[in-house]
Design a protein around this motif. Structure first.
Motif, PDB file in Angstrom:
ATOM      1  N   HIS A  17       0.868  -1.168   0.000  1.00 49.39           N
ATOM      2  CA  HIS A  17       0.000   0.000   0.000  1.00 49.39           C
ATOM      3  C   HIS A  17       0.910   1.224   0.000  1.00 49.39           C
ATOM      4  CE1 HIS A  17       0.745  -1.996   3.768  1.00 49.39           C
ATOM      5  NE2 HIS A  17       0.893  -0.823   4.320  1.00 49.39           N
ATOM      6  N   GLU A  18       0.367   2.286  -0.499  1.00 45.86           N
ATOM      7  CA  GLU A  18       1.163   3.509  -0.561  1.00 45.86           C
ATOM      8  C   GLU A  18       1.318   4.087   0.849  1.00 45.86           C
ATOM      9  OE1 GLU A  18       1.394   7.583  -3.072  1.00 45.86           O
ATOM     10  OE2 GLU A  18       1.312   5.585  -3.907  1.00 45.86           O
ATOM     11  N   ASP A  19       2.072   3.393   1.640  1.00 46.33           N
ATOM     12  CA  ASP A  19       2.316   3.824   3.013  1.00 46.33           C
ATOM     13  C   ASP A  19       3.284   5.007   2.968  1.00 46.33           C
ATOM     14  OD1 ASP A  19       3.360   4.265   5.488  1.00 46.33           O
ATOM     15  OD2 ASP A  19       3.446   2.156   6.031  1.00 46.33           O
ATOM     16  N   ARG A  20       2.695   6.202   3.023  1.00 48.27           N
ATOM     17  CA  ARG A  20       3.489   7.380   2.700  1.00 48.27           C
ATOM     18  C   ARG A  20       4.699   7.580   3.609  1.00 48.27           C
ATOM     19  NH1 ARG A  20      -0.571  12.176   2.160  1.00 48.27           N
ATOM     20  NH2 ARG A  20      -1.883  10.781   3.396  1.00 48.27           N
ATOM     21  N   ASP A  21       4.492   7.334   4.917  1.00 46.92           N
ATOM     22  CA  ASP A  21       5.601   7.578   5.830  1.00 46.92           C
ATOM     23  C   ASP A  21       6.758   6.630   5.557  1.00 46.92           C
ATOM     24  OD1 ASP A  21       4.544   9.738   7.122  1.00 46.92           O
ATOM     25  OD2 ASP A  21       3.398   8.504   8.507  1.00 46.92           O
ATOM     26  N   ASN A  22       6.429   5.352   5.377  1.00 44.14           N
ATOM     27  CA  ASN A  22       7.481   4.385   5.115  1.00 44.14           C
ATOM     28  C   ASN A  22       8.203   4.672   3.808  1.00 44.14           C
ATOM     29  OD1 ASN A  22       7.742   2.700   7.277  1.00 44.14           O
ATOM     30  ND2 ASN A  22       6.040   1.385   6.670  1.00 44.14           N
ATOM     31  N   VAL A  23       7.427   4.958   2.777  1.00 43.16           N
ATOM     32  CA  VAL A  23       8.042   5.244   1.483  1.00 43.16           C
ATOM     33  C   VAL A  23       8.944   6.463   1.586  1.00 43.16           C
ATOM     34  CG1 VAL A  23       7.578   6.036  -0.845  1.00 43.16           C
ATOM     35  CG2 VAL A  23       6.222   4.187   0.120  1.00 43.16           C
ATOM     36  N   PHE A  24       8.433   7.458   2.249  1.00 43.58           N
ATOM     37  CA  PHE A  24       9.211   8.681   2.399  1.00 43.58           C
ATOM     38  C   PHE A  24      10.510   8.405   3.150  1.00 43.58           C
ATOM     39  CE2 PHE A  24      10.101  12.644   4.763  1.00 43.58           C
ATOM     40  CZ  PHE A  24      10.349  13.454   3.669  1.00 43.58           C
ATOM     41  N   GLU A  25      10.388   7.615   4.204  1.00 47.10           N
ATOM     42  CA  GLU A  25      11.579   7.262   4.981  1.00 47.10           C
ATOM     43  C   GLU A  25      12.594   6.531   4.101  1.00 47.10           C
ATOM     44  OE1 GLU A  25      12.210   4.908   9.058  1.00 47.10           O
ATOM     45  OE2 GLU A  25      10.195   5.746   8.823  1.00 47.10           O
ATOM     46  N   ALA A  26      12.068   5.635   3.274  1.00 45.86           N
ATOM     47  CA  ALA A  26      12.954   4.882   2.385  1.00 45.86           C
ATOM     48  C   ALA A  26      13.677   5.822   1.424  1.00 45.86           C
ATOM     49  CB  ALA A  26      12.148   3.846   1.612  1.00 45.86           C
ATOM     50  N   LEU A  27      12.951   6.788   0.877  1.00 41.10           N
ATOM     51  CA  LEU A  27      13.574   7.733  -0.053  1.00 41.10           C
ATOM     52  C   LEU A  27      14.651   8.542   0.669  1.00 41.10           C
ATOM     53  CD1 LEU A  27      10.474   8.980  -2.062  1.00 41.10           C
ATOM     54  CD2 LEU A  27      12.272   7.417  -2.808  1.00 41.10           C
ATOM     55  N   CYS A  28      14.359   8.934   1.906  1.00 44.40           N
ATOM     56  CA  CYS A  28      15.357   9.664   2.679  1.00 44.40           C
ATOM     57  C   CYS A  28      16.587   8.807   2.921  1.00 44.40           C
ATOM     58  CB  CYS A  28      14.777  10.111   4.017  1.00 44.40           C
ATOM     59  SG  CYS A  28      13.542  11.392   3.858  1.00 44.40           S
ATOM     60  N   ALA A  29      16.348   7.504   3.081  1.00 40.97           N
ATOM     61  CA  ALA A  29      17.467   6.610   3.371  1.00 40.97           C
ATOM     62  C   ALA A  29      18.274   6.311   2.116  1.00 40.97           C
ATOM     63  CB  ALA A  29      16.953   5.312   3.993  1.00 40.97           C
ATOM     64  N   ALA A  44       5.892  12.745  -4.087  1.00 40.95           N
ATOM     65  CA  ALA A  44       6.704  13.838  -4.631  1.00 40.95           C
ATOM     66  C   ALA A  44       6.432  15.125  -3.855  1.00 40.95           C
ATOM     67  CB  ALA A  44       6.395  14.037  -6.110  1.00 40.95           C
ATOM     68  N   ARG A  45       5.178  15.369  -3.556  1.00 34.98           N
ATOM     69  CA  ARG A  45       4.838  16.571  -2.798  1.00 34.98           C
ATOM     70  C   ARG A  45       5.495  16.551  -1.424  1.00 34.98           C
ATOM     71  NH1 ARG A  45       0.925  20.780  -2.092  1.00 34.98           N
ATOM     72  NH2 ARG A  45       0.650  20.486  -4.320  1.00 34.98           N
ATOM     73  N   LYS A  46       5.498  15.382  -0.828  1.00 37.25           N
ATOM     74  CA  LYS A  46       6.071  15.284   0.513  1.00 37.25           C
ATOM     75  C   LYS A  46       7.564  15.614   0.485  1.00 37.25           C
ATOM     76  CE  LYS A  46       5.331  12.582   4.591  1.00 37.25           C
ATOM     77  NZ  LYS A  46       4.880  11.373   5.245  1.00 37.25           N
ATOM     78  N   VAL A  47       8.234  15.065  -0.513  1.00 38.75           N
ATOM     79  CA  VAL A  47       9.657  15.359  -0.650  1.00 38.75           C
ATOM     80  C   VAL A  47       9.860  16.849  -0.916  1.00 38.75           C
ATOM     81  CG1 VAL A  47      11.709  14.935  -2.031  1.00 38.75           C
ATOM     82  CG2 VAL A  47      10.173  13.059  -1.500  1.00 38.75           C
ATOM     83  N   LEU A  48       9.019  17.372  -1.787  1.00 44.73           N
ATOM     84  CA  LEU A  48       9.124  18.780  -2.161  1.00 44.73           C
ATOM     85  C   LEU A  48       8.893  19.684  -0.943  1.00 44.73           C
ATOM     86  CD1 LEU A  48       9.602  20.472  -4.628  1.00 44.73           C
ATOM     87  CD2 LEU A  48       7.148  20.480  -5.064  1.00 44.73           C
ATOM     88  N   ASP A  49       7.886  19.351  -0.165  1.00 44.02           N
ATOM     89  CA  ASP A  49       7.596  20.137   1.038  1.00 44.02           C
ATOM     90  C   ASP A  49       8.798  20.138   1.965  1.00 44.02           C
ATOM     91  OD1 ASP A  49       5.137  20.845   0.251  1.00 44.02           O
ATOM     92  OD2 ASP A  49       4.041  19.429   1.508  1.00 44.02           O
ATOM     93  N   MET A  50       9.328  18.937   2.192  1.00 44.91           N
ATOM     94  CA  MET A  50      10.458  18.814   3.096  1.00 44.91           C
ATOM     95  C   MET A  50      11.629  19.638   2.582  1.00 44.91           C
ATOM     96  SD  MET A  50      10.742  17.431   5.897  1.00 44.91           S
ATOM     97  CE  MET A  50      10.067  15.870   6.372  1.00 44.91           C
ATOM     98  N   PHE A  51      11.743  19.658   1.266  1.00 45.40           N
ATOM     99  CA  PHE A  51      12.859  20.365   0.654  1.00 45.40           C
ATOM    100  C   PHE A  51      12.687  21.878   0.772  1.00 45.40           C
ATOM    101  CE2 PHE A  51      14.491  22.286  -3.315  1.00 45.40           C
ATOM    102  CZ  PHE A  51      15.827  22.227  -2.972  1.00 45.40           C
ATOM    103  N   THR A  52      11.514  22.358   0.419  1.00 43.74           N
ATOM    104  CA  THR A  52      11.323  23.807   0.453  1.00 43.74           C
ATOM    105  C   THR A  52      11.298  24.317   1.881  1.00 43.74           C
ATOM    106  OG1 THR A  52       8.965  23.368   0.206  1.00 43.74           O
ATOM    107  CG2 THR A  52      10.151  24.082  -1.753  1.00 43.74           C
ATOM    108  N   ARG A  53      10.971  23.435   2.836  1.00 43.82           N
ATOM    109  CA  ARG A  53      11.014  23.873   4.225  1.00 43.82           C
ATOM    110  C   ARG A  53      12.457  24.186   4.624  1.00 43.82           C
ATOM    111  NH1 ARG A  53       8.446  19.716   7.858  1.00 43.82           N
ATOM    112  NH2 ARG A  53       6.899  19.907   6.199  1.00 43.82           N
ATOM    113  N   LEU A  54      13.392  23.469   3.999  1.00 41.52           N
ATOM    114  CA  LEU A  54      14.808  23.702   4.325  1.00 41.52           C
ATOM    115  C   LEU A  54      15.352  24.935   3.622  1.00 41.52           C
ATOM    116  CD1 LEU A  54      16.237  20.081   4.259  1.00 41.52           C
ATOM    117  CD2 LEU A  54      15.573  21.477   6.216  1.00 41.52           C
ATOM    118  N   ALA A  55      14.695  25.328   2.540  1.00 41.93           N
ATOM    119  CA  ALA A  55      15.145  26.518   1.817  1.00 41.93           C
ATOM    120  C   ALA A  55      14.649  27.758   2.542  1.00 41.93           C
ATOM    121  CB  ALA A  55      14.620  26.481   0.387  1.00 41.93           C
TER     122      ALA A  55
END
Lengths: 235, 235
Positions: B110-122, B156-167
């Motif tokens: 399932h599109e488990d957003r938190d897990n997927v996001f964590e994986a991308l971060c890893a 993609a939005r989640k990654v983007l949000d995390m990214f722009t928050r750092l900018a």
DNA sequence: TAAAAAATGGCATGTTCATGTGATACCGCC
DNA sequence: GGCGGTATCACATGAACATGCCATTTTTTA
């Protein structure tokens, strides 16, 4: 040129007060695109799609900003990247300044990765390659409505790379829970006394914690600890 | 269970030395997935696809890591997120430690957003929802081969949000050249005296500069200045 | 259950800091 | 020419800090 009057009547009331039955969850979408044919064809697609509504299509950022100044608040703006005058990228910030809730979907001819990436950094919610099929247009808008950011895998990788480059290795200095807590307050600029008050502890205790933090981080001053904490995201 | 021998023959030579004509640009792909049926069916799809080759499919991270230890270097690993033992997310780092060039494509039910996001971060390069059609599997792999990161618009939005928050907005506090110089040394943890020595100036002068920096940044301590400088990238 | 780690508290001392209140000199600019 | 900003230097003082050395209690872990 754009067929938009210099000043707009309050546009967001148009949907509710129109002849059509009230549609509480109709998405209001604007288009900013200097190619008249393309712009009008997209507007047509949107207005033909149930649940979508395109009450404004203009050829320049400046016109759209003026409309926002008049108080209109669209949910989504389709914004061409390569506009004459103020470019689409430059337009994102002023749009968000006037309407923070509005999501901006970039329109671009070729997948110009740098420009698209820059637009995403500037706050765009995604992008759409033109010419796009009506289905693709609606799909991208649906993506945005559902809280997504439509983008190609290539662009996604670029964002991801930029993101993970900022993610610091995350060393572990063996800080205890309490020490992390104190370090956090140090970063916030509190003095020993204030930290003690904040945690209902003796100032001596805080002093000890700070010593231990210094030892574990290999620093000898608050500045050093704060710098290390922020740089390596220990907080 | 996985039908993988405890130790592998050097697998990357198998393609070139096989009966088939040499294929210099055949992609080597591994699969780590505990569902035997699914794993074998994906392997079948890959091996049926020209240009792709799946010489290894295993059920656990540990097995795949052992194979990497034996010197094999796949271009891509399809890695299940929800594995027994070492999870897919935990497996990414050790995989990259052994083979930095290998791209990891996560498999998730399932599109488990938190897990997927964590994986991308890893460090994962993208993900694939299972069950996926053969076409979708090959498409995702092609995305990766072309330097992309297949992911849904939501992720993609989640990654983007995390990214722009750092900018960070990049405010301008009107610091002079000298003041920026001193601020930089402050961030590096130097005392007034050391800064004075470093710039061949009187300690009093540095003291004055620090005061002015405090005034412009609206802080009243070194820690405050350092924190602001680092958080807002003033240095 | 014994050892180790964490959390708490204390005293003392020299150092560094933050801030108030000055001064002189240079430079660009209207 | 004067005004504002920058850069330099100086004296003084109370507050905050860094560090050494120590003790007790609680919690975690081996």
């Amino acid at each position: 040129m754009a067929m938009t009057p210099p000043t707009l009547p309050p546009p967001q009331r148009r949907v509710e007060s129109s002849l059509a039955p009230p549609q509480p969850d109709v998405l209001t979408i604007w288009i900013v695109e200097d190619n008249d044919l393309l712009r009008e064809s997209i507007a047509h697609v949107l207005n033909q799609t149930p649940g979508l509504c395109c009450p404004l299509d203009v050829a320049t950022c400046e016109t759209a900003l003026a409309a926002l100044d008049d108080g209109a608040v669209p949910e989504i703006i389709l914004l061409d990247i390569g506009l004459p005058g103020m470019s689409g990228i430059d337009g994102i910030a002023p749009i968000h300044a006037r309407s923070p809730s509005t999501q901006v979907l970039m329109l671009t001819v070729h997948e110009d990765r740098d420009n698209v990436f820059e637009a995403l950094c500037a706050g765009a919610s995604g992008y759409l390659l033109k010419p796009a099929s009506p289905a693709r247009i609606v799909e991208a808008i649906e993506d945005i409505r559902r809280g997504g950011s439509p983008m190609s895998a290539q662009i996604a990788r670029k964002v991801l790379d930029m993101f993970t480059r900022l993610a610091v290795p995350q060393k572990d200095y063996g800080l205890s829970q309490r020490e992390r807590e104190v370090l956090h307050l140090l970063v916030d600029g509190l003095t020993q006394k204030r930290i003690a008050e904040h945690l209902f502890l003796s100032e001596h205790t805080i002093n000890t914690h700070i010593r231990n933090i210094y030892a574990k981080l290999h620093v000898h001053s608050r500045s050093g600890a704060v710098a290390k904490a922020l740089r390596e995201r220990l907080i």
